[in-house]
Design an enzyme around this catalytic site. Structure first.
Site, PDB file in Angstrom:
ATOM      1  N   GLY A   1      20.562-135.725  -3.015  1.00 23.03           N
ATOM      2  CA  GLY A   1      21.491-136.260  -2.752  1.00 23.03           C
ATOM      3  C   GLY A   1      21.701-135.902  -1.653  1.00 23.03           C
ATOM      4  O   GLY A   1      20.936-136.266  -0.182  1.00 23.03           O
TER       5      GLY A   1
ATOM      6  N   GLY B   1      21.591-130.418  -6.272  1.00 22.61           N
ATOM      7  CA  GLY B   1      21.909-131.322  -5.796  1.00 22.61           C
ATOM      8  C   GLY B   1      21.006-131.864  -4.558  1.00 22.61           C
ATOM      9  O   GLY B   1      21.016-132.876  -3.459  1.00 22.61           O
TER      10      GLY B   1
ATOM     11  N   TYR C   1      39.405-133.058  -8.753  1.00 18.63           N
ATOM     12  CA  TYR C   1      38.612-131.910  -7.145  1.00 18.63           C
ATOM     13  C   TYR C   1      38.578-130.928  -6.727  1.00 18.63           C
ATOM     14  O   TYR C   1      37.963-130.316  -6.999  1.00 18.63           O
ATOM     15  CB  TYR C   1      37.383-133.441  -7.482  1.00 18.63           C
ATOM     16  CG  TYR C   1      35.661-133.249  -6.269  1.00 18.63           C
ATOM     17  CD1 TYR C   1      35.044-133.016  -6.573  1.00 18.63           C
ATOM     18  CD2 TYR C   1      36.884-132.697  -5.129  1.00 18.63           C
ATOM     19  CE1 TYR C   1      34.490-132.807  -6.030  1.00 18.63           C
ATOM     20  CE2 TYR C   1      35.500-132.512  -4.105  1.00 18.63           C
ATOM     21  CZ  TYR C   1      34.906-132.917  -4.180  1.00 18.63           C
ATOM     22  OH  TYR C   1      33.534-132.396  -3.270  1.00 18.63           O
TER      23      TYR C   1
ATOM     24  N   LYS D   1      30.578-153.205   1.421  1.00 19.16           N
ATOM     25  CA  LYS D   1      31.472-154.143   1.493  1.00 19.16           C
ATOM     26  C   LYS D   1      31.465-155.186   2.857  1.00 19.16           C
ATOM     27  O   LYS D   1      31.578-156.436   2.571  1.00 19.16           O
ATOM     28  CB  LYS D   1      33.236-154.353   1.800  1.00 19.16           C
ATOM     29  CG  LYS D   1      32.787-153.694   0.224  1.00 19.16           C
ATOM     30  CD  LYS D   1      35.213-153.118  -0.178  1.00 19.16           C
ATOM     31  CE  LYS D   1      35.229-152.455   0.886  1.00 19.16           C
ATOM     32  NZ  LYS D   1      37.557-152.040   0.343  1.00 19.16           N
TER      33      LYS D   1
ATOM     34  N   ARG E   1      39.896-139.613   9.838  1.00 20.09           N
ATOM     35  CA  ARG E   1      38.964-139.072   9.088  1.00 20.09           C
ATOM     36  C   ARG E   1      38.320-138.561  10.567  1.00 20.09           C
ATOM     37  O   ARG E   1      37.680-139.144  10.983  1.00 20.09           O
ATOM     38  CB  ARG E   1      38.323-139.677   8.319  1.00 20.09           C
ATOM     39  CG  ARG E   1      39.058-140.334   6.869  1.00 20.09           C
ATOM     40  CD  ARG E   1      39.824-138.804   6.381  1.00 20.09           C
ATOM     41  NE  ARG E   1      40.399-138.931   4.784  1.00 20.09           N
ATOM     42  CZ  ARG E   1      41.739-139.432   5.034  1.00 20.09           C
ATOM     43  NH1 ARG E   1      42.288-138.753   6.065  1.00 20.09           N
ATOM     44  NH2 ARG E   1      42.223-139.808   4.342  1.00 20.09           N
TER      45      ARG E   1
ATOM     46  N   GLY F   1      21.503-132.783   0.668  1.00 24.52           N
ATOM     47  CA  GLY F   1      19.836-132.112   0.267  1.00 24.52           C
ATOM     48  C   GLY F   1      18.996-132.937   0.881  1.00 24.52           C
ATOM     49  O   GLY F   1      18.099-132.357   1.270  1.00 24.52           O
TER      50      GLY F   1
END
Length: 288
Positions: free
Chosen positions: A17, A14, A143, A194, A215, A20
């Protein structure tokens, strides 16, 4: 890091990404890593869901150390609609990488978990010992269970074969090279995309859900430096949370307003409460 025949070869799955590329940025600027060979893989280098393709990668690279980031990932709504695919594809990748690490005598494997693996109904803050204390939120159970199994496999490989496998648990990552897909991306890049559309005249800036969920966000390049530290210095099979402190947790609304401010958007902002909020909070402790 220990060496094989004087040569350290660190392979990152990965590697193209968000995570990475952050590790690559750290490695490129770190004097400590000049003597190691770093190999960053992308999906073009082989299908990790396929055992023979995975073996071919290990045969070619011959890594002494592996950071396993490759995964089928997506946002809340992708996880809700493709639970089977998220479970099966991640289980296949994880199993193939781990078994090849055993076969090719990799000295250290660091895999990446997610805060979504933690129980939905729990006390806060969450710590590393609470991963298996109850089911994850139903919105991403495919997941989440696939990722939980990494922790189970790490301990099994350590006990049966003496493998030095461990895992990290990052909170919400953001930074350069992210996936800015509105449907399948992470929270912040999705909001940025958005907002950009709204700023260009594409209607109101509409945020899915009420904006109340909380979060923790961590900058990708900070995380890149931390995972290399884990590779070098963290020697327990037990997972370690990589996160900002609890007090730096913010609401989705606050995150959206930060995007509005940063992108200098001046139009209407609306919250679409017909959309699911997902898990309200998953506050993680970074004490460890």
């Amino acid at each position: 890091m220990s060496e094989t025949n004087g040569k350290v070869v660190c392979m990152v799955t990965g590697g193209s990404g968000l995570y990475g590329m952050a590790i690559r940025a750290h490695v490129d600027s770190s004097a400590e890593e000049k003597d190691a060979t770093w190999v960053f893989l992308s999906s073009k280098d082989g299908d990790l869901r396929d055992r023979k393709a995975t073996e071919a990668i290990f045969e070619r690279v011959r890594p002494t150390h592996v950071i396993h980031l490759a995964a089928m990932v997506g946002g809340l709504f992708a996880n809700m609609s493709k639970k089977v695919e998220f479970y099966r594809e991640n289980m296949l990748m994880n199993d193939n990488v781990m078994e090849c690490c055993r076969i090719y005598k990799v000295q250290k494997l660091v895999s990446c978990l997610s805060t979504c693996i933690f129980p939905d109904k729990t006390t806060y803050p969450i710590d590393e010992e609470m991963i298996h204390n109850g089911p994850p939120h139903k919105s991403n159970e495919g997941y989440a269970y696939a990722k939980r199994m990494i922790d189970v496999q790490n301990r099994c490989y350590a006990e049966e074969y003496g493998c030095k496998f461990t895992s990290v648990v990052p909170t919400n990552i953001f930074g350069p090279h992210d996936n800015f897909s509105i449907e399948d991306g992470h929270v912040l890049p999705g909001l940025m995309h958005k907002c950009l559309i709204a700023k260009r005249g594409g209607g109101d800036f509409s945020i899915w859900g009420s904006g109340t969920p909380l979060r923790q966000f961590i900058f990708s390049e900070d995380l890149g430096a931390l995972i290399v530290w884990v590779m070098r210095n963290y020697h327990s099979v037990e997972p370690i949370i990589l996160s900002v402190p609890e007090e730096d947790e913010v609401s989705i609304k606050d995150a959206a307003m930060a995007v509005v401010s940063g992108m200098k958007y001046t139009g209407p902002v609306k919250f679409d409460t017909s959309k699911s909020d997902g898990q309200f909070k998953k506050t993680a402790s970074n004490a460890k």
